[in-house]
Write a protein that holds these residues in place. Sequence first.
Motif, short mmCIF file in Angstrom:
data_model
loop_
_atom_site.label_atom_id
_atom_site.label_comp_id
_atom_site.label_asym_id
_atom_site.label_seq_id
_atom_site.Cartn_x
_atom_site.Cartn_y
_atom_site.Cartn_z
N GLU A 175 0.83 -1.20 0.00
CA GLU A 175 0.00 0.00 0.00
C GLU A 175 0.87 1.26 0.00
O GLU A 175 0.55 2.24 -0.68
CB GLU A 175 -0.93 -0.02 1.21
N ALA A 176 1.96 1.24 0.77
CA ALA A 176 2.87 2.38 0.79
C ALA A 176 3.56 2.55 -0.56
O ALA A 176 3.62 3.65 -1.11
CB ALA A 176 3.90 2.22 1.90
N LEU A 177 4.08 1.46 -1.10
CA LEU A 177 4.83 1.56 -2.36
C LEU A 177 3.96 2.06 -3.50
O LEU A 177 4.40 2.89 -4.30
CB LEU A 177 5.44 0.20 -2.71
N VAL A 178 2.74 1.57 -3.61
CA VAL A 178 1.87 2.02 -4.71
C VAL A 178 1.50 3.50 -4.54
O VAL A 178 1.15 4.17 -5.52
CB VAL A 178 0.61 1.14 -4.80
N SER A 179 1.63 4.01 -3.31
CA SER A 179 1.37 5.42 -3.03
C SER A 179 2.61 6.28 -3.27
O SER A 179 2.57 7.50 -3.05
CB SER A 179 0.90 5.59 -1.59
N GLY A 180 3.72 5.65 -3.68
CA GLY A 180 4.96 6.39 -3.89
C GLY A 180 5.74 6.64 -2.63
O GLY A 180 6.61 7.52 -2.59
N THR A 181 5.46 5.87 -1.59
CA THR A 181 6.09 6.09 -0.29
C THR A 181 7.08 4.98 0.03
O THR A 181 6.70 3.81 0.10
CB THR A 181 5.02 6.16 0.81
N PRO A 182 8.37 5.31 0.21
CA PRO A 182 9.38 4.29 0.52
C PRO A 182 9.19 3.72 1.91
O PRO A 182 8.46 4.27 2.74
CB PRO A 182 10.70 5.05 0.40
N VAL A 183 9.88 2.60 2.17
CA VAL A 183 9.68 1.84 3.40
C VAL A 183 10.99 1.75 4.18
O VAL A 183 12.06 1.49 3.62
CB VAL A 183 9.17 0.42 3.10
N LEU A 184 10.90 1.94 5.48
CA LEU A 184 11.99 1.70 6.41
C LEU A 184 11.56 0.57 7.32
O LEU A 184 10.55 0.68 8.01
CB LEU A 184 12.28 2.96 7.24
N GLY A 185 12.31 -0.54 7.31
CA GLY A 185 11.86 -1.69 8.09
C GLY A 185 12.98 -2.59 8.54
O GLY A 185 14.17 -2.30 8.34
N THR A 186 12.59 -3.68 9.17
CA THR A 186 13.53 -4.68 9.64
C THR A 186 13.62 -5.83 8.63
O THR A 186 12.76 -6.00 7.78
CB THR A 186 13.08 -5.24 11.00
N ARG A 187 14.66 -6.62 8.77
CA ARG A 187 14.85 -7.79 7.90
C ARG A 187 14.13 -9.00 8.49
O ARG A 187 14.74 -9.98 8.84
CB ARG A 187 16.33 -8.11 7.73
N ARG A 188 12.82 -8.92 8.59
CA ARG A 188 12.04 -10.01 9.14
C ARG A 188 11.02 -10.48 8.11
O ARG A 188 10.42 -9.68 7.40
CB ARG A 188 11.31 -9.58 10.42
N GLY A 189 10.80 -11.79 8.05
CA GLY A 189 9.78 -12.35 7.20
C GLY A 189 9.92 -11.95 5.74
O GLY A 189 10.98 -12.09 5.13
N SER A 190 8.84 -11.40 5.19
CA SER A 190 8.79 -11.08 3.76
C SER A 190 9.48 -9.78 3.40
O SER A 190 9.68 -9.49 2.21
CB SER A 190 7.33 -10.98 3.33
#
Length: 314
Positions: free
Chosen positions: A223-238
Amino acid sequence: MHVALYFYDRLPVKGYGGTQRVVVWLARGLAELGHRVTLIAGAGSRVPEATLVPVDVRLARRPDFDVAPFIPRDADLLHSFVPLRVPPASPWVWTLEGNLKRGETAPANTIYVSADHARRNGSVSFVYNGLDPAEFVFRAEKADYDLFLGRLHKEKGYHWAIEGCRRTGRKLVVAGGWRPSLSRLLKFVGSVDGAEKAEWLAGARCLWMPALWDEPFGLTLAEALVSGTPVLGTRRGSLPEIVSPDVGALGDTLEDLVQLVETAARKDPHACRERALRHFSHRAMAAEYVRFYRHYLETGSLPAGRPAGASVGA
């Protein structure tokens, strides 16, 4: 192809309900690809792209519920989004959207929602979730806030997002189910849905997704990516599959995320949207499921999934 989709609640859902939205988007994607769709779901469901076969939600939630009498005779296959304790004799597959509890096992016809999700359950068969881009807003020019969107459970890491923005002096909008704290840098907007949710996603400099558990997929990422919004996250799961180096940054600790937040926020919004459209749209999801359906009907087994790309480094 005639596909019967099954979910025991009324669709579409209001508010939280990732699986419910995926079912609706899959019905739409299959119909747009020219397939016939029957939706077996709670009475009162409204999904224009599918022919509804209504079920009583109370009865459907019982463990002894038998879905077989509701499957159209000319359906090629049943695709369930809930486990079936009374499986039909006709061909069927099941998508597992969550994580199994310890000691639980899934049947051989289970489809997972990421390569990591499948691997943790001894499988290689997965299809990424997809969303309808028309329900979201793309915006390249961002406002002065970061966003955390999701259930305010410890495993979702919302407290990392709050602490990370406190350390860096960044404004954070928290959209979730309850108010965790008050701060001049923290804006709490409660649970959001529909157009309001789309606006918050489109305006954010980046989405914080500091998952402290193994996310099977993480619909908020797409949902964030399709909105043009980059992601900051952890290396967990997917997350290493969904968040490629051109659309975000991943770390292992809160300190990593504090160091990476500016890097993540500078990613190109157009690259974010392009990745979502290529790999995580409702049509991409539907096309991959059709490949799975045909393989299963021809061989009685499920094929391997197709990874979206390489993992991201710090």
